[in-house]
Design a protein around this motif. Structure first.
Motif, mmCIF file in Angstrom:
data_model
loop_
_atom_site.group_PDB
_atom_site.id
_atom_site.type_symbol
_atom_site.label_atom_id
_atom_site.label_comp_id
_atom_site.label_asym_id
_atom_site.label_seq_id
_atom_site.Cartn_x
_atom_site.Cartn_y
_atom_site.Cartn_z
ATOM 1 N N TRP B 32 -4.163 -0.633 -4.579
ATOM 2 C CA TRP B 32 -2.865 -0.648 -5.115
ATOM 3 C C TRP B 32 -2.429 0.831 -6.036
ATOM 4 O O TRP B 32 -2.503 0.710 -7.016
ATOM 5 N N ALA B 34 -0.167 4.390 -5.917
ATOM 6 C CA ALA B 34 1.150 5.190 -5.065
ATOM 7 C C ALA B 34 0.859 6.557 -5.692
ATOM 8 O O ALA B 34 0.527 6.847 -6.796
ATOM 9 N N TYR B 36 3.323 10.261 -6.268
ATOM 10 C CA TYR B 36 4.705 10.672 -6.282
ATOM 11 C C TYR B 36 4.893 12.090 -6.526
ATOM 12 O O TYR B 36 3.754 12.782 -7.307
ATOM 13 N N LEU B 46 8.646 9.008 -4.130
ATOM 14 C CA LEU B 46 7.607 8.456 -3.708
ATOM 15 C C LEU B 46 7.042 8.990 -2.474
ATOM 16 O O LEU B 46 7.753 9.276 -1.539
ATOM 17 N N TYR B 49 2.077 5.170 -0.646
ATOM 18 C CA TYR B 49 2.019 3.809 -1.208
ATOM 19 C C TYR B 49 0.863 3.202 -0.863
ATOM 20 O O TYR B 49 0.349 3.493 0.214
ATOM 21 N N LYS B 50 0.241 2.198 -1.394
ATOM 22 C CA LYS B 50 -0.961 1.582 -0.984
ATOM 23 C C LYS B 50 -2.090 2.374 -0.894
ATOM 24 O O LYS B 50 -2.554 2.281 0.264
ATOM 25 N N TYR B 87 1.985 12.948 -9.389
ATOM 26 C CA TYR B 87 1.467 11.685 -10.475
ATOM 27 C C TYR B 87 0.965 10.575 -9.514
ATOM 28 O O TYR B 87 1.665 10.087 -8.469
ATOM 29 N N GLN B 89 0.096 6.188 -9.693
ATOM 30 C CA GLN B 89 0.514 4.953 -10.514
ATOM 31 C C GLN B 89 -0.266 3.704 -9.657
ATOM 32 O O GLN B 89 -0.299 3.564 -8.753
ATOM 33 N N TYR B 91 -0.723 -0.197 -9.510
ATOM 34 C CA TYR B 91 -0.018 -1.777 -9.039
ATOM 35 C C TYR B 91 -1.001 -2.848 -9.159
ATOM 36 O O TYR B 91 -0.580 -3.931 -8.835
ATOM 37 N N TYR B 94 -0.087 -6.089 -13.950
ATOM 38 C CA TYR B 94 1.279 -5.929 -14.273
ATOM 39 C C TYR B 94 1.886 -4.633 -14.885
ATOM 40 O O TYR B 94 3.250 -4.389 -14.943
ATOM 41 N N SER B 95 1.038 -4.179 -15.531
ATOM 42 C CA SER B 95 1.245 -2.855 -16.319
ATOM 43 C C SER B 95 0.932 -1.768 -15.675
ATOM 44 O O SER B 95 -0.173 -1.252 -15.092
ATOM 45 N N ARG B 96 2.139 -1.249 -14.830
ATOM 46 C CA ARG B 96 2.151 -0.139 -13.868
ATOM 47 C C ARG B 96 1.815 1.017 -14.237
ATOM 48 O O ARG B 96 2.786 1.959 -14.330
ATOM 49 N N PHE B 98 0.816 5.202 -15.153
ATOM 50 C CA PHE B 98 0.663 6.380 -14.530
ATOM 51 C C PHE B 98 -0.642 7.152 -15.076
ATOM 52 O O PHE B 98 -0.761 7.032 -16.089
ATOM 53 N N GLN B 100 -1.524 11.063 -15.734
ATOM 54 C CA GLN B 100 -1.168 11.958 -16.555
ATOM 55 C C GLN B 100 -0.418 13.241 -15.790
ATOM 56 O O GLN B 100 0.301 14.235 -16.623
#
Lengths: 122, 107
Positions: B32, B34, B36, B46, B49-50, B87, B89, B91, B94-96, B98, B100
């Motif tokens: 989970w 991602a 960016y 983006l 993902y995944k 960056y 991130q 998933y 619940y607190s998504r 990033f 630094q």
């Protein structure tokens, strides 16, 4: 065209309040979870809050919990962030962002607005 | 909260170089994750993902790999348009959160 447009930023004194808005267009807003992400000047990205498509699930970063409230109006294709008890460290560009999913699981933020600037200063 | 740590924080590279950025999670996040890309004054974009899924429209020189706690973003041949900050991130929770960020500059 898929688009998110934030508004509502500005200069506010410490302890003050501000309400940010994000207008969505070009997609079925009511089908997507939405997020607020902020970026302090010269710093990295910080996730702020999430709201599910039907507003049933709402999450906040620890740093804003109890002070910020996320909400949405699917009839108006709009996302909001009510920010109370603002602090100097809340100064940032605030982005709204659409969450994309794979098999109903969130996997990333695929559409972003241009950001709105919030400055907290006396 | 799950902490995400990227390395390096900055790197200098030349056009055509192969570039690898690492992101480590403080606990397992499965796949989970991602990635960016952000350019100055612009919103993030983006890329992945995944952990390894290439977002539509993103050049194939970008790839992601990893699972559990260690992940990498690789640019196979750096192009002038790729000089930016990257960056990760997570998933999983619940607190998504990033990472630094990693700034890729011109050598």
């Amino acid at each position: 065209e898929v688009q998110l447009v934030e508004s509502g930023g500005g200069l506010v004194q410490p302890g003050g309040a501000l309400r940010l808005s994000c207008a969505a267009s070009g997609f079925t807003f009511s089908s997507y979870g939405m997020n607020w992400v902020r970026q302090a000047p010269g710093k990295g990205l910080q996730w702020v809050s999430f709201i599910s498509s039907g507003s049933l699930d709402i999450y906040y970063a620890t740093s804003v919990k109890g002070r910020f409230t996320i909400s949405r109006d699917n009839a108006q294709n709009s996302l909001y962030l009510q920010m109370n008890s603002l602090r100097d460290e809340d100064t940032a560009v605030y982005y709204c962002a659409r969450e994309t999913t794979v098999s109903s699981f969130p996997v990333g933020l695929d559409v972003w607005g241009q950001g709105t600037t919030v400055t907290v200063s006396s | 909260d799950i902490q995400m740590t990227q390395s390096p924080s900055t790197l200098s590279a030349s056009v055509g170089d192969r570039v690898t950025i690492t992101c480590r999670a403080s606990q397992s996040i499965s796949s989970w994750l991602a990635w960016y890309q952000q350019k100055p004054g612009k919103a993030p974009k983006l890329l992945i993902y995944k952990a390894s899924g290439l977002e539509s429209g993103v050049p194939s020189r970008f790839s992601g790999s990893g699972s559990g706690t260690e992940f990498t973003l690789t640019i196979s041949s750096l192009q002038p348009d790729d000089f930016a900050t990257y960056y990760c991130q997570q998933y999983e929770s619940y607190s998504r959160t990033f990472g630094q960020g990693t700034k890729v500059g011109i050598k």
